[in-house]
Design an enzyme around this catalytic site. Structure first.
Site, PDB file in Angstrom:
ATOM      1  N   GLU A   1      77.087  54.770  44.943  1.00  0.00           N
ATOM      2  CA  GLU A   1      76.249  55.665  45.541  1.00  0.00           C
ATOM      3  C   GLU A   1      75.763  55.827  46.864  1.00  0.00           C
ATOM      4  OE1 GLU A   1      73.177  55.208  41.699  1.00  0.00           O
ATOM      5  OE2 GLU A   1      74.265  53.497  41.940  1.00  0.00           O
TER       6      GLU A   1
ATOM      7  N   ASN B   1      67.341  52.900  50.556  1.00  0.00           N
ATOM      8  CA  ASN B   1      67.074  53.318  49.118  1.00  0.00           C
ATOM      9  C   ASN B   1      65.513  52.500  48.933  1.00  0.00           C
ATOM     10  OD1 ASN B   1      66.727  53.218  46.600  1.00  0.00           O
ATOM     11  ND2 ASN B   1      68.333  52.204  45.870  1.00  0.00           N
TER      12      ASN B   1
ATOM     13  N   ARG C   1      64.931  47.325  29.177  1.00  0.00           N
ATOM     14  CA  ARG C   1      64.178  48.731  28.649  1.00  0.00           C
ATOM     15  C   ARG C   1      65.027  48.949  27.305  1.00  0.00           C
ATOM     16  NH1 ARG C   1      65.938  52.470  33.659  1.00  0.00           N
ATOM     17  NH2 ARG C   1      66.058  50.359  35.029  1.00  0.00           N
TER      18      ARG C   1
ATOM     19  N   HIS D   1      70.610  58.453  37.471  1.00  0.00           N
ATOM     20  CA  HIS D   1      72.079  58.060  38.135  1.00  0.00           C
ATOM     21  C   HIS D   1      72.917  59.039  38.197  1.00  0.00           C
ATOM     22  CE1 HIS D   1      71.303  54.234  35.332  1.00  0.00           C
ATOM     23  NE2 HIS D   1      71.067  53.792  36.519  1.00  0.00           N
TER      24      HIS D   1
ATOM     25  N   ARG E   1      67.953  57.802  49.221  1.00  0.00           N
ATOM     26  CA  ARG E   1      67.876  58.002  47.764  1.00  0.00           C
ATOM     27  C   ARG E   1      66.636  58.268  47.181  1.00  0.00           C
ATOM     28  NH1 ARG E   1      67.390  53.737  42.935  1.00  0.00           N
ATOM     29  NH2 ARG E   1      68.026  55.234  41.472  1.00  0.00           N
TER      30      ARG E   1
END
Ligand code: ADP
Length: 403
Positions: A382, A7, A241, A180, A91
């Site tokens: 993941e 990743n 965020r 996601h 990823r």
């Protein structure tokens, strides 16, 4: 098969080396501060103490050399030779409208990723750097890309189009993509297995609540809507965020506070969310601790966070015409019984009856036995999905080559 999952971020690379047959991580770690002369590699073999190596790691290629070095090392390693890595799975954040599933990486795929850089200017360039570094260092090792956006490409136009001139969608590809996806896909499949039902018959809502947060409506195994949009800023309140906003207020803040485009972007991405409302922290554990201390702004932050999730549960149940299970995952979703309790309060009209004991004991199914709609806590993984997708694609290609 043994797959190295990477990743690659702008200044960090997270990795896991996974035995896909055993679904087990043999080693994992992270390289941080790439680009600096005091970069740090933290590595942990499954049966070993965590170790840290500091070095001058100026780019992604050197970082991957370091990772391979520690994986080959006598004391902390897990392989004898680079060829023990059967494949590398990456990823990749943004596949745009080009990829509706995971892919074998070819020069054409790299070109498409490059074409999509405008859509994910912070994420796709380091992903591409990682792919190119592996290509240089291990030219014969197959590589696959698993996209955050791919699972959501099944959304219908009414969910992905924004209310702006259609030409702008065509010209600039401005639409909802969602992110996601790997996590939403994984936990919805896991939930269906736990419930012993076929996913093609289920209406699920998945809530991935980590530092970034998003929800998805998963009908018959397909994502039909999701809260993140053109970028990962839309939707739920997150650590730093803002989530959903009235678009006009951005222009208003820019004019009132004299902010540039970059400054406004930073405000909404880095100084908003839990941190912005509470003024204390972006970390839910600290927000919950402050709530217990009766901190007024932390309470507002917590309530706004949980309220938005609740609101989307209603919206997505309406979209799917019902709900069979609500699934929580991610650092907050898996661990915060308080958030789950707030979201599920007074939801009997939707068939949701949370079992407070099971919720606090962190069981997998946390609704009452007679709850028409199941509420679940399903840990996400993941990296495992990336490794499994990579193994499947590489096996298929090898089988075809053998024919
Ligand atoms: P990322 O999105 O970076 O992968 P995680 O999925 O690890 O992040 O989630 C991080 C969030 O999970 C943080 O807000 C953290 O406070 C929260 N979290 C972790 N453990 C708990 C806990 N026991 N209770 C409440 N929140 C928790």
């Amino acid at each position: 098969m043994k797959v190295l999952v990477l990743n690659c971020g702008s200044s960090s690379i997270k990795y896991q080396f996974i035995d896909t047959g055993k679904k087990f991580a043999l080693a994992k770690g992270v390289v941080e501060r790439i680009g600096m002369n005091s970069a740090i590699l933290t590595h942990k073999r499954y049966d070993d103490e965590e170790i840290k190596i500091v070095g001058e790691i100026l780019d992604h290629s050197i970082a991957i050399e370091y990772v391979l070095g520690v994986m080959l090392s006598k004391n902390h390693g897990v392989i004898d030779d680079k060829d023990d890595i059967d494949a590398v799975g990456h990823r990749v954040v943004h596949g745009g409208e080009s990829f509706s599933g995971s892919v074998f990486i070819t020069d054409e795929v790299i070109q498409v990723l490059q074409n999509n850089i405008e859509l994910a200017p912070l994420h796709n360039p380091p992903n591409i750097k990682g792919i190119q570094a592996v290509k240089r260092i291990m030219p014969t090792t197959p590589q696959c890309g698993v996209f955050d956006t791919a699972f959501h490409l099944t959304m219908p136009p009414e969910a992905f189009l924004y209310g702006i001139p259609y030409e702008l969608y065509k010209k600039h590809k401005i639409r909802r993509y969602g992110f996601h996806g790997t996590s939403h896909r994984y936990v919805s499949i896991e939930a269906s297995k736990i419930l012993g039902k076929d996913i093609s018959e289920l209406k699920l809502i998945t809530a991935h609540l980590g530092n970034g947060c998003s929800m998805a409506a998963v009908k018959n195994g397909k994502s039909v809507d999701t809260t993140m949009g053109f970028t990962p800023l839309e939707g739920l309140l997150m650590g730093t965020r803002s989530g959903d906003l009235d678009p006009s207020l951005i222009l208003y803040i820019m004019s009132k506070e004299g902010l540039s485009i970059n400054e406004a972007n930073t405000l909404l991405n880095k100084h908003s969310g839990l941190l912005g409302i509470s003024g204390e922290s972006s970390d839910m554990r600290e927000i919950e601790a402050a709530v217990k201390d009766d901190h007024k702004r932390a309470k507002y932050a917590f309530n706004v966070f949980a309220y938005k999730i609740k609101k989307y549960v209603g919206a997505y149940s309406a979209v799917m015409g019902g709900l069979d299970a609500l699934i929580f995952t991610g650092g907050i979703g898996e661990n915060s019984s308080l958030v789950r309790e707030y979201v599920c309060r007074d939801m009997e009209y939707l068939g949701i009856r949370l079992d407070s004991g099971k919720n606090h004991n962190k069981e997998i199914i946390i609704s009452e036995d007679n709850s028409r709609t199941a509420v679940m806590r399903v840990p996400t993984n993941e990296e495992l999905v990336i490794a499994l997708d990579t193994a499947e694609i590489v096996t298929e290609i090898k089988e075809k080559e053998a024919v």
